[in-house]
Design a protein around this motif. Structure first.
Motif, PDB file in Angstrom:
ATOM      1  N   PHE A  69       0.831  -1.207   0.000  1.00  0.00           N
ATOM      2  CA  PHE A  69       0.000   0.000   0.000  1.00  0.00           C
ATOM      3  C   PHE A  69       0.867   1.260   0.000  1.00  0.00           C
ATOM      4  O   PHE A  69       0.534   2.249  -0.660  1.00  0.00           O
ATOM      5  N   TRP A  73       2.118   3.770  -7.030  1.00  0.00           N
ATOM      6  CA  TRP A  73       1.557   3.062  -8.184  1.00  0.00           C
ATOM      7  C   TRP A  73       2.651   2.845  -9.224  1.00  0.00           C
ATOM      8  O   TRP A  73       2.786   1.756  -9.788  1.00  0.00           O
ATOM      9  N   THR A  94      -2.807  -1.106  -9.886  1.00  0.00           N
ATOM     10  CA  THR A  94      -3.977  -0.542  -9.204  1.00  0.00           C
ATOM     11  C   THR A  94      -4.645  -1.584  -8.321  1.00  0.00           C
ATOM     12  O   THR A  94      -4.971  -1.323  -7.153  1.00  0.00           O
ATOM     13  N   ALA A  95      -4.841  -2.789  -8.867  1.00  0.00           N
ATOM     14  CA  ALA A  95      -5.509  -3.862  -8.116  1.00  0.00           C
ATOM     15  C   ALA A  95      -4.715  -4.249  -6.868  1.00  0.00           C
ATOM     16  O   ALA A  95      -5.297  -4.495  -5.801  1.00  0.00           O
ATOM     17  N   GLU A  98      -5.225  -1.560  -4.221  1.00  0.00           N
ATOM     18  CA  GLU A  98      -6.573  -1.638  -3.647  1.00  0.00           C
ATOM     19  C   GLU A  98      -6.741  -2.896  -2.788  1.00  0.00           C
ATOM     20  O   GLU A  98      -7.398  -2.862  -1.743  1.00  0.00           O
ATOM     21  N   GLU A 101      -5.089  -2.374   0.550  1.00  0.00           N
ATOM     22  CA  GLU A 101      -5.920  -1.523   1.402  1.00  0.00           C
ATOM     23  C   GLU A 101      -7.079  -2.326   2.001  1.00  0.00           C
ATOM     24  O   GLU A 101      -7.410  -2.179   3.194  1.00  0.00           O
ATOM     25  N   LEU A 102      -7.706  -3.176   1.197  1.00  0.00           N
ATOM     26  CA  LEU A 102      -8.811  -4.003   1.690  1.00  0.00           C
ATOM     27  C   LEU A 102      -8.338  -4.937   2.811  1.00  0.00           C
ATOM     28  O   LEU A 102      -9.010  -5.077   3.845  1.00  0.00           O
ATOM     29  N   PRO A 133      -9.489  -7.440  -5.264  1.00  0.00           N
ATOM     30  CA  PRO A 133      -9.521  -7.045  -6.668  1.00  0.00           C
ATOM     31  C   PRO A 133      -8.649  -7.951  -7.542  1.00  0.00           C
ATOM     32  O   PRO A 133      -7.532  -8.294  -7.167  1.00  0.00           O
TER      33      PRO A 133
END
Length: 208
Positions: A69, A73, A94-95, A98, A101-102, A133
């Motif tokens: 995280f 990017w 990106t995935a 994300e 973060e999840l 993701p």
């Protein structure tokens, strides 16, 4: 050639798990489990397995959700590019951000908490994994196939691709009958070898 001899030949020729090939010493610990999740995301796209494994090695510097995280990017894109994972590098970067973060938000970055939430139900575990993701059914199968080494409630886990390899080699296509052919700690290796037999005609011919 007997079935057991055939299985031993297969393990000798191709019985390295995809996690081990990516340099992951799998254990029931947060970092290797997270690295396996990253590898599963990478392997689930339409790209050569060898490239996905190389990409996992490049991303190993970010071996926790927090580190992934915190990476930019562009740093993730560059790492994927070094492994020639270029076709999906931007969307995968990106995935991964994300997904990290999840995992931080829901499980404090520890996939063992996801395991606990599934309460020993492999199908529930698989569904929870697919919240990440880019980790769809294929990626969840890859994760479970490999994680059965350290999460016994998943055993035996042979997904459709592994069973397709078994059929190709004239081995049992019933998961329990396949499992009877090896020790429990070799199930993940057998599953990986069966998948490789679907990808490599020469390997399949040599084993048959």
């Amino acid at each position: 050639m007997s079935v057991r001899t055939k299985v031993q030949t297969l393990l000798d020729e191709a019985g390295t798990s995809f996690a081990a090939e990516a340099g992951i010493t799998l254990a029931n610990k947060p970092s290797p489990l997270y690295r396996l999740a990253v590898l599963s995301v990478l392997l689930s796209t339409r790209i050569k397995a060898g490239i996905a494994v190389d990409a996992a090695r490049e991303l190993a510097q970010w071996n926790t959700p927090q580190k992934m995280f915190d990476a930019t990017w562009q740093q993730r894109v560059d790492a994927l590019g070094r492994a020639h994972y270029r076709r999906y590098d931007e969307s995968t970067s990106t995935a991964l951000g994300e997904g990290a973060e999840l995992l931080l938000d829901r499980y404090h970055g520890d996939l063992r908490k996801l395991r606990a939430k599934s309460d020993g139900d492999p199908e529930e575990l698989r569904k929870l994994l697919m919240d990440l993701p880019r980790l769809g059914p294929v990626g969840a199968d890859i994760f479970c196939r490999e994680a059965q080494l350290v999460w016994p409630e998943l055993r035996p886990y042979f997904d459709g691709k592994a069973l397709s390899g078994a059929k190709k080699l004239g081995l049992p296509t019933d998961p329990d009958k396949l499992a009877d052919l090896v020790e429990g700690h070799d199930l993940a290796k057998l599953a990986a070898a069966l998948v490789r037999s679907t990808l490599d005609r020469n390997l399949a011919a040599a084993v048959r």
